[in-house]
Design a protein around this motif. Structure first.
Motif, PDB file in Angstrom:
ATOM      1  N   LEU A 307       0.812  -1.213   0.000  1.00  0.00           N
ATOM      2  CA  LEU A 307       0.000   0.000   0.000  1.00  0.00           C
ATOM      3  C   LEU A 307       0.848   1.266   0.000  1.00  0.00           C
ATOM      4  CD1 LEU A 307      -2.854  -0.884   2.534  1.00  0.00           C
ATOM      5  CD2 LEU A 307      -3.044  -0.704   0.074  1.00  0.00           C
ATOM      6  N   ALA A 313      -0.115   3.406  -5.438  1.00  0.00           N
ATOM      7  CA  ALA A 313      -1.015   4.515  -5.102  1.00  0.00           C
ATOM      8  C   ALA A 313      -1.455   5.269  -6.350  1.00  0.00           C
ATOM      9  CB  ALA A 313      -0.325   5.455  -4.118  1.00  0.00           C
ATOM     10  N   SER A 316      -3.829   3.067  -8.518  1.00  0.00           N
ATOM     11  CA  SER A 316      -5.102   2.883  -7.804  1.00  0.00           C
ATOM     12  C   SER A 316      -5.941   4.152  -7.834  1.00  0.00           C
ATOM     13  CB  SER A 316      -4.828   2.464  -6.360  1.00  0.00           C
ATOM     14  OG  SER A 316      -4.070   1.289  -6.313  1.00  0.00           O
ATOM     15  N   PHE A 375      -6.018  -1.370  -2.422  1.00  0.00           N
ATOM     16  CA  PHE A 375      -6.147   0.086  -2.430  1.00  0.00           C
ATOM     17  C   PHE A 375      -7.493   0.508  -3.008  1.00  0.00           C
ATOM     18  CE2 PHE A 375      -5.274   4.457  -2.930  1.00  0.00           C
ATOM     19  CZ  PHE A 375      -4.087   4.779  -2.278  1.00  0.00           C
ATOM     20  N   GLY A 379     -10.316   2.263  -0.911  1.00  0.00           N
ATOM     21  CA  GLY A 379     -10.627   3.616  -1.378  1.00  0.00           C
ATOM     22  C   GLY A 379     -12.095   3.801  -1.723  1.00  0.00           C
TER      23      GLY A 379
END
Length: 439
Positions: A307, A313, A316, A375, A379
């Motif tokens: 992550l 990041a 994602s 993620f 999210g």
């Protein structure tokens, strides 16, 4: 300490179920999805487990089995809620269109992102990896939308169920296309769907007619066993097995529609409705248990370190952004300006995980980071949580304003009544005397 001794497993499983029940209560009060809490519980247990034992435990077989059973129970639970009526035809078709266009649009944009940023990712492989990331999670949505107005709640049940089914069918179609031995193409896929529907309808009628004649009290889990058997056999025959579950649920939930004319004479309505209500309860309870252990075990298996990767990041966040851009365009097209909180209710979950682990070994891309999966799930769930909390506050404010207006109107009415009561006695005493001819 033997963490996996018989009694310890019983204690651990019982505590997890109790916590899951508490999480459901928290979810109703705060609109935080209970699934998200279960994943975090699994992550915490991952650290606890590493403290007590250094042995690496392979949870994948349990995760796969729980995922399949959970998927069946969730779709069956959703199908039992769906009423097929003429006035609901338009909402059903609208939801189906939104689910299909949303699935294709999200998968296309996600595939472009993966193809661009993941090394060695061909466009064909990107479509395969993008499909699980484009499917709505009915496991998260259905329990979370109970507080919405009926029309919006119904939309989310239809949409998430159709997204599950069409997403799974699309995934296995892509898997078949990547397999050189598969020569069916689109025509073979359409024939597969048609064959599955015919088998599903025949099986549904047969199951209902047979089970209404069984006198034993312990027949509901027998019914579930039959459905699981049909699903597994269908998978072995490369049929779209989830359609079998959906159609059976629709048939038993809408018996008056499917048993008409001569067919109605074969149906014992009292017994059939008893089976429906009891199946509804068992399905609900089973889905709760399976969903609980699936997401806790998923939390136990995820790699937290992934992550914190910048690449993970970035990819994602781009995928999450694409999800809501596509969703905004579709909802504005079909529903106009009234698209809140529906716009932000698009979490990924159980099916995303299940299909990701179902990607064949020969189609897997080593450079793809599994952290992208986690993620996107976290999210989209957090965004849904924010939207649901905001909607709840807005609804509460509107209710409070309505109550205040009602109180003001009630006070005004009371004032008018009191003012009228001061003069009423005088009229009652004087008018009759003046008008009475005998006086």
């Amino acid at each position: 300490m033997d963490v996996f001794s018989s009694y310890n497993i019983i204690i651990e499983a019982s505590v997890i179920l109790i916590l899951s029940f508490i999480f459901n209560g928290i979810s109703k009060r705060t609109n935080i999805p209970s699934v998200l809490l279960l994943i975090f519980l699994g992550v915490i247990l991952q650290f606890v487990l590493s403290y007590f034992t250094s042995d690496k435990v392979d949870f994948f077989p349990a995760l796969e089995v729980l995922g399949i059973i959970g998927l069946i129970m969730i779709v069956l639970e959703a199908a039992l809620e769906l009423e097929l009526k003429k006035e609901k035809l338009v909402p059903i078709l609208k939801s189906m269109a939104v689910a299909l266009i949303g699935l294709l649009g999200s998968a296309y944009l996600a595939a472009l992102i993966l193809h661009q940023f993941v090394p060695d990712m061909s466009m064909q492989s990107a479509w395969l990896y993008a499909t699980p990331l484009s499917i709505l999670s009915s496991a998260i949505i259905i329990p979370s939308v109970s507080g919405l107005v009926p029309s919006k709640k119904e939309f989310h049940i239809y949409e998430s169920t159709f997204s599950d089914i069409m997403g799974i069918m699309m995934f296995y179609f892509l898997v078949g296309e990547m397999n050189p031995a598969s020569q069916g193409g689109a025509g073979g896929f359409a024939l597969n769907i048609l064959l599955t529907i015919v088998i599903s309808i025949i099986a549904s009628y047969a199951i209902i007619l047979v089970f209404q004649t069984i006198k034993s009290q312990a027949k509901l889990f027998l019914l579930i066993a039959v459905l699981l058997l049909l699903y597994a056999i269908g998978k072995q025959l490369h049929l779209s097995s989830l359609l079998i579950i959906l159609i059976f649920g629709l048939v038993i939930a809408n018996m008056k529609l499917f048993f008409r004319g001569k067919f109605a004479t074969f149906l014992d309505h009292e017994k059939a409705h008893r089976i429906y209500h009891e199946l509804h309860i068992v399905t609900l309870e089973t889905a709760f248990v399976v969903r609980t252990f699936f997401f806790v075990i998923f939390g136990l298996t995820i790699a937290i370190a992934s992550l914190f990767s910048f690449t993970v990041a970035l990819i994602s966040l781009l995928i999450i952004l694409s999800i809501y851009v596509v969703r905004f365009v579709i909802l504005r097209t079909f529903y106009g300006s009234d698209i809140l909180p529906q716009l932000f209710i698009a979490p990924r979950g159980l099916i995303t995980v299940l299909l990701f682990y179902a990607i064949p070994a020969e189609a897997q891309i080593a450079t793809f980071e599994p952290g992208i999966l986690l993620f996107v799930i976290i999210g989209t769930s957090l965004i849904m949580t924010w939207a649901m909390i905001k909607d709840k506050k807005k609804t509460k404010t509107l209710v409070d304003l309505a109550d205040e207006e009602k109180d003001i109107l009630d006070k005004e009415k009371a004032t008018v009544v009191l003012e009228g009561s001061d003069t009423a006695p005088e009229v009652d005493r004087i008018d009759p005397i003046e008008e009475d001819p005998e006086t």
